[in-house]
Write an enzyme that holds these catalytic residues in place. Sequence first.
Site, PDB file in Angstrom:
ATOM      1  N   CYS A   4     -20.082  -1.403 -13.351  1.00  0.00           N
ATOM      2  CA  CYS A   4     -20.531  -0.338 -12.448  1.00  0.00           C
ATOM      3  C   CYS A   4     -19.435   0.698 -12.222  1.00  0.00           C
ATOM      4  CB  CYS A   4     -20.981  -0.923 -11.108  1.00  0.00           C
ATOM      5  SG  CYS A   4     -22.621  -1.651 -11.175  1.00  0.00           S
ATOM      6  N   TYR A   5     -18.222   0.241 -11.939  1.00  0.00           N
ATOM      7  CA  TYR A   5     -17.136   1.188 -11.691  1.00  0.00           C
ATOM      8  C   TYR A   5     -16.780   1.951 -12.963  1.00  0.00           C
ATOM      9  CZ  TYR A   5     -13.404   3.258  -9.035  1.00  0.00           C
ATOM     10  OH  TYR A   5     -12.619   4.171  -8.383  1.00  0.00           O
ATOM     11  N   HIS A   6     -16.883   1.284 -14.097  1.00  0.00           N
ATOM     12  CA  HIS A   6     -16.621   1.947 -15.372  1.00  0.00           C
ATOM     13  C   HIS A   6     -17.599   3.110 -15.571  1.00  0.00           C
ATOM     14  CE1 HIS A   6     -15.348   2.361 -19.555  1.00  0.00           C
ATOM     15  NE2 HIS A   6     -16.638   2.506 -19.838  1.00  0.00           N
TER      16      HIS A   6
END
Length: 172
Positions: free
Chosen positions: A44-46
Site C-alpha cells: 500500500c505504501y509503495h
Amino acid sequence: YLIGMLFPEFSGSETWRTTGRSILTTEMSRQVLADGFHAELSTCYHAYSLEFALSALLLGERNFDRFEENDYARLKAMADVLVHLQLPSGLWPHIGDDDGGRLMFLSRPSPFDYRPLLQAALNLQGKRIVDSPPTPETFWLNGRRDDAGLQEVKREYAAVVLKPSGVIVTRG
C-alpha cells in the site's frame, strides 16, 4: 511541487515548486530501495509513494518541467515492483501495513487494485500491458484516452528476487 505548478499565480508558487521538487527527488532517492521497492516494504505504501512520484512527473511533463533521468528510472523500478508482485487475479498481495492511502480518490477501486496506477506509470514509459485495458482512473492520471502507439508488454510471472527488499516472488 504540485501546488506550485497548478497555481502559478500565487506569489509563493515558484518557491513551492522548487522546494517541493527538491524534497520529492531527495526522498525518492532516500526512500526507494535499489530494486524499486519502497523502504517501508508495504504494498500500500509503495503504491501511494508511486502515485505521488508519478503525479509529479506527469505534471512536470505536461508543463515543460521535465525531471532528471534518474527520477524516471526510479519510477520505472517502482512500477516494475508492481509488475512483479501482481497476482494473476490482477490484484496485489497484502504486504506490510495497509492504510489504503491514495493521493487522489477519483474512484473507489479495491485497496489492493493498483492497475490504474501501474497502467499510468507504464504509459509514461510508452508501454502498456496487453491484457489490461485502460481504466477511467488511468485517464485521470495521465490523460491518455487509448493505448494506441504504446509498446505492448506481456505480463510474465517469473521468479524474481528483490534482493535489497528481501522479497522473493515465485509462481507455481
